[in-house]
Structures are given as C-alpha cells and as structure tokens.
Design an enzyme around this catalytic site. Structure first.
Site, PDB file in Angstrom:
ATOM      1  N   LYS A  14       0.097  -1.297   0.223  1.00 35.22           N
ATOM      2  CA  LYS A  14      -0.158  -0.123  -0.333  1.00 35.22           C
ATOM      3  C   LYS A  14       0.907   1.205   0.203  1.00 35.22           C
ATOM      4  O   LYS A  14       0.735   2.263  -1.001  1.00 35.22           O
ATOM      5  CB  LYS A  14      -1.027  -0.237   0.894  1.00 35.22           C
ATOM      6  CG  LYS A  14      -2.371  -1.144   1.415  1.00 35.22           C
ATOM      7  CD  LYS A  14      -2.979  -0.920   2.347  1.00 35.22           C
ATOM      8  CE  LYS A  14      -2.128  -0.854   3.657  1.00 35.22           C
ATOM      9  NZ  LYS A  14      -1.418  -2.565   4.328  1.00 35.22           N
ATOM     10  N   ARG A  91     -10.108  -0.247   8.347  1.00 30.97           N
ATOM     11  CA  ARG A  91      -9.949  -1.516   9.015  1.00 30.97           C
ATOM     12  C   ARG A  91     -10.912  -2.193   9.088  1.00 30.97           C
ATOM     13  O   ARG A  91     -10.947  -3.773   9.401  1.00 30.97           O
ATOM     14  CB  ARG A  91      -8.026  -1.635   9.571  1.00 30.97           C
ATOM     15  CG  ARG A  91      -7.010  -1.957   8.818  1.00 30.97           C
ATOM     16  CD  ARG A  91      -5.875  -2.023   9.979  1.00 30.97           C
ATOM     17  NE  ARG A  91      -4.907  -2.257   9.723  1.00 30.97           N
ATOM     18  CZ  ARG A  91      -4.067  -1.653   9.337  1.00 30.97           C
ATOM     19  NH1 ARG A  91      -3.824  -0.075   8.655  1.00 30.97           N
ATOM     20  NH2 ARG A  91      -2.823  -2.043   8.501  1.00 30.97           N
ATOM     21  N   ARG A 130      11.494  -6.456   5.507  1.00 27.37           N
ATOM     22  CA  ARG A 130      11.066  -5.276   5.513  1.00 27.37           C
ATOM     23  C   ARG A 130      11.500  -5.293   7.111  1.00 27.37           C
ATOM     24  O   ARG A 130      11.930  -4.504   7.005  1.00 27.37           O
ATOM     25  CB  ARG A 130      10.292  -5.202   5.487  1.00 27.37           C
ATOM     26  CG  ARG A 130       9.520  -3.343   5.926  1.00 27.37           C
ATOM     27  CD  ARG A 130       7.832  -2.743   5.811  1.00 27.37           C
ATOM     28  NE  ARG A 130       6.833  -3.556   6.156  1.00 27.37           N
ATOM     29  CZ  ARG A 130       6.230  -3.535   6.002  1.00 27.37           C
ATOM     30  NH1 ARG A 130       5.581  -2.806   5.516  1.00 27.37           N
ATOM     31  NH2 ARG A 130       4.561  -4.094   7.131  1.00 27.37           N
ATOM     32  N   ARG A 136      11.399  -2.229  11.756  1.00 21.64           N
ATOM     33  CA  ARG A 136      10.726  -1.726  11.900  1.00 21.64           C
ATOM     34  C   ARG A 136      10.307  -2.944  13.331  1.00 21.64           C
ATOM     35  O   ARG A 136       9.364  -3.792  12.371  1.00 21.64           O
ATOM     36  CB  ARG A 136       9.068  -1.886  10.939  1.00 21.64           C
ATOM     37  CG  ARG A 136       7.845  -1.739  11.510  1.00 21.64           C
ATOM     38  CD  ARG A 136       6.644  -1.374   9.833  1.00 21.64           C
ATOM     39  NE  ARG A 136       6.076  -1.523  10.424  1.00 21.64           N
ATOM     40  CZ  ARG A 136       5.030  -1.173   9.671  1.00 21.64           C
ATOM     41  NH1 ARG A 136       5.252  -1.182   8.395  1.00 21.64           N
ATOM     42  NH2 ARG A 136       3.524  -2.127   9.783  1.00 21.64           N
ATOM     43  N   ARG A 147      -1.169  -9.879  12.997  1.00 20.96           N
ATOM     44  CA  ARG A 147      -2.261  -8.909  12.189  1.00 20.96           C
ATOM     45  C   ARG A 147      -2.265  -9.407  10.750  1.00 20.96           C
ATOM     46  O   ARG A 147      -3.581  -9.475  10.599  1.00 20.96           O
ATOM     47  CB  ARG A 147      -0.745  -8.225  12.003  1.00 20.96           C
ATOM     48  CG  ARG A 147      -0.186  -6.934  12.912  1.00 20.96           C
ATOM     49  CD  ARG A 147       1.216  -6.659  12.393  1.00 20.96           C
ATOM     50  NE  ARG A 147       1.488  -6.152  11.135  1.00 20.96           N
ATOM     51  CZ  ARG A 147       2.625  -5.949  10.665  1.00 20.96           C
ATOM     52  NH1 ARG A 147       3.839  -6.129  10.677  1.00 20.96           N
ATOM     53  NH2 ARG A 147       2.734  -4.819   9.253  1.00 20.96           N
TER      54      ARG A 147
HETATM   55  P1  ATP Z   1       1.213  -2.275   4.875  1.00 21.89           P
HETATM   56  O1  ATP Z   1       2.332  -3.630   4.937  1.00 21.89           O
HETATM   57  O2  ATP Z   1       0.643  -2.567   3.417  1.00 21.89           O
HETATM   58  O3  ATP Z   1       1.618  -0.543   5.044  1.00 21.89           O
HETATM   59  P2  ATP Z   1       0.874  -3.200   7.537  1.00 21.89           P
HETATM   60  O4  ATP Z   1      -0.678  -3.688   8.471  1.00 21.89           O
HETATM   61  O5  ATP Z   1       2.038  -3.284   7.646  1.00 21.89           O
HETATM   62  O6  ATP Z   1       0.075  -1.951   5.852  1.00 21.89           O
HETATM   63  P3  ATP Z   1      -0.117  -0.107   8.295  1.00 21.89           P
HETATM   64  O7  ATP Z   1      -1.138   0.065   7.977  1.00 21.89           O
HETATM   65  O8  ATP Z   1       1.459   0.864   8.785  1.00 21.89           O
HETATM   66  O9  ATP Z   1       1.053  -1.579   8.452  1.00 21.89           O
HETATM   67  O10 ATP Z   1      -0.191  -0.422   9.841  1.00 21.89           O
HETATM   68  C1  ATP Z   1       0.774  -0.380  11.670  1.00 21.89           C
HETATM   69  C2  ATP Z   1      -0.370  -0.892  12.770  1.00 21.89           C
HETATM   70  O11 ATP Z   1      -1.205   0.508  12.779  1.00 21.89           O
HETATM   71  C3  ATP Z   1      -1.776  -1.640  12.651  1.00 21.89           C
HETATM   72  O12 ATP Z   1      -1.165  -3.052  12.406  1.00 21.89           O
HETATM   73  C4  ATP Z   1      -2.539  -1.401  13.516  1.00 21.89           C
HETATM   74  O13 ATP Z   1      -2.356  -2.185  15.370  1.00 21.89           O
HETATM   75  C5  ATP Z   1      -2.486   0.192  12.976  1.00 21.89           C
HETATM   76  N1  ATP Z   1      -3.445   0.909  12.773  1.00 21.89           N
HETATM   77  C6  ATP Z   1      -2.955   1.225  11.846  1.00 21.89           C
HETATM   78  N2  ATP Z   1      -4.148   1.681  10.565  1.00 21.89           N
HETATM   79  C7  ATP Z   1      -4.916   1.492  11.389  1.00 21.89           C
HETATM   80  C8  ATP Z   1      -6.406   1.861  11.451  1.00 21.89           C
HETATM   81  N3  ATP Z   1      -7.207   2.278  10.717  1.00 21.89           N
HETATM   82  N4  ATP Z   1      -7.425   0.960  12.562  1.00 21.89           N
HETATM   83  C9  ATP Z   1      -6.353   0.926  13.346  1.00 21.89           C
HETATM   84  N5  ATP Z   1      -5.357   0.516  13.878  1.00 21.89           N
HETATM   85  C10 ATP Z   1      -4.613   1.032  12.552  1.00 21.89           C
HETATM   86 MG    MG Z   2       2.489   0.963   5.483  1.00 21.40          MG
END
Ligand code: ATP
Ligand code: MG
Length: 193
Positions: A14, A91, A130, A136, A147
């Site tokens: 994303k 989400r 990553r 991270r 997750r």
């Molecule tokens: P990507 O790898 O595609 O960037 P991701 O799921 O690894 O996606 P982020 O979108 O950066 O990572 O989100 C990291 C964390 O932040 C999530 O696991 C969650 O705990 C929290 N978070 C982010 N957005 C939301 C949301 N809309 N509602 C609740 N928690 C969220």
């Molecule tokens: Mg992201």
C-alpha cells in the site's frame, strides 16, 4: 477531486503504490500506520496508547482511530483539496462507515477502493524482509501472524462491503511494481462514478 482508499493485507504494498499515486494524481497521502508510528517516535499520549496495540498486532480501537483520522484530515485543508489517498484506513466496517460520513460532511465522497491482492506466504516473506531492513518493530514473525489473523477477521470483510457498493477494484499485487501501478492507473482512469 479524487479520494481513494488503497486496501490490502499488511505487506501488500500500500505504501509503495501510494507514493506513485500521489505523484501521478497530485493527491495527499494519509497513512494511519505512519501517523501512529510518528506519535510513537515522539512519545505523545496517543503514541503510548497506539504502541500497546501495534506491538501486539492488534488494531487501535475504532472510536480513537476515527477521531485521529478526522483530525489529520482537517489539519491541512489546502493539501487535501485535490483529493486524498487513504492508506491503512478503513480497517473495519465501522471505520468504513465513518469515512463515508466524514467525506460527505466535507462535501465530497469516496471515488474508488483499490485492493492489492497478494497471497499470504508472499506477505509473510515481504514483512520479514522489511523487518530485517528497516527494523520496524511489528515486522517479526509472531506479530506478523497476529496481524494477518486480525486482517482476516476484521479487515477483509471490507472487500465485500465495497464490492456491494461497486467501488472495489481488485489488482494483482504480485510481480513487477511498474505493472501493478499501471493496472491501478487503468482502473482509476476508466472508473465510472
Ligand atoms: P502495509 O505493509 O501495507 O503498509 P501494515 O498493516 O503493515 O500495512 P500499517 O498500515 O503501517 O501497516 O499499520 C501498522 C499498525 O498500525 C497496524 O497493525 C495497527 O495496529 C495500527 N493501525 C493502522 N491503521 C489502523 C486503523 N485504521 N485502525 C486500527 N489500527 C490501525
Ligand atoms: Mg504502510
């Protein structure tokens, strides 16, 4: 004006595709993950709360997350004028309903949802890589597995939600990044809304 949601499992790409989209369409990028990580790094009250959930692979509660998003959206009215790409939000179904309402209250709407579809084993591989490269903290196997479970239980139902609305555009999120971007562009440029 173009408001889009970039949707997909954790690790689906994303953030990478969002960077290309903001350049191509002059959009403002709102990544909730980045907003929260910035609060954690600065040690704010929100950051402390968010850290507790993120390190367990859980979602921040809807009510709090919706308030955070509304305030980010209103922070830079001049930047959001051309449109916004929402990355990591919504989400959950309540977040999706809140987003429609927020946009409507601001005299606009959601134009498209782009779904990056990537098989689970590829997601795990990407996030482990990553984690090694960026450090991270939530990119470790234990948290990744949680997750993905949370994604299946709480987030993936949004695909059907947006399919019913007719706004869901699935894109194969594997392979060459330029090809993925070209597919997204084809969907956005040919959409009917
Ligand atoms: P990507 O790898 O595609 O960037 P991701 O799921 O690894 O996606 P982020 O979108 O950066 O990572 O989100 C990291 C964390 O932040 C999530 O696991 C969650 O705990 C929290 N978070 C982010 N957005 C939301 C949301 N809309 N509602 C609740 N928690 C969220
Ligand atoms: Mg992201």
């Amino acid at each position: 004006m173009l408001n889009i949601v970039i949707f997909g499992a954790p690790g689906s790409g994303k953030g990478t595709q969002s960077e290309r989209l903001i350049k191509e369409y002059g959009l403002h990028h709102i990544s909730t993950g980045e907003v929260l990580r910035d609060h954690i790094a600065r040690g704010t009250e929100l950051g402390q709360i968010a850290d507790g959930y993120i390190s367990k692979g859980q979602l921040i509660p809807d009510e709090l997350m919706i308030r955070v998003l509304a305030s980010v959206l209103d922070e830079n009215p001049e930047k959001t004028a051309a449109g916004v790409i929402f990355d990591g939000f919504p989400r959950t179904i309540p977040q999706a309903e809140a987003l429609s309402k927020m946009l409507e209250e601001r005299g606009t709407e959601l134009h498209a949802v782009v779904g990056l579809e990537v098989p689970e084993e590829e997601l795990v591989k990407r996030m482990l890589k990553r984690g090694q490269e960026s450090g991270r903290a939530d990119d470790n196997l234990d948290t990744i597995v949680r997750r993905l479970k949370v994604y299946h239980e709480q987030t993936s139902p949004l695909r059907d939600f947006y399919k019913k609305e007719g706004s869901y555009h699935p894109v194969d999120g594997t392979g060459d990044m330029d090809r993925i971007f070209a597919d997204i562009k084809t969907h956005l440029d040919n959409r009917k809304d």
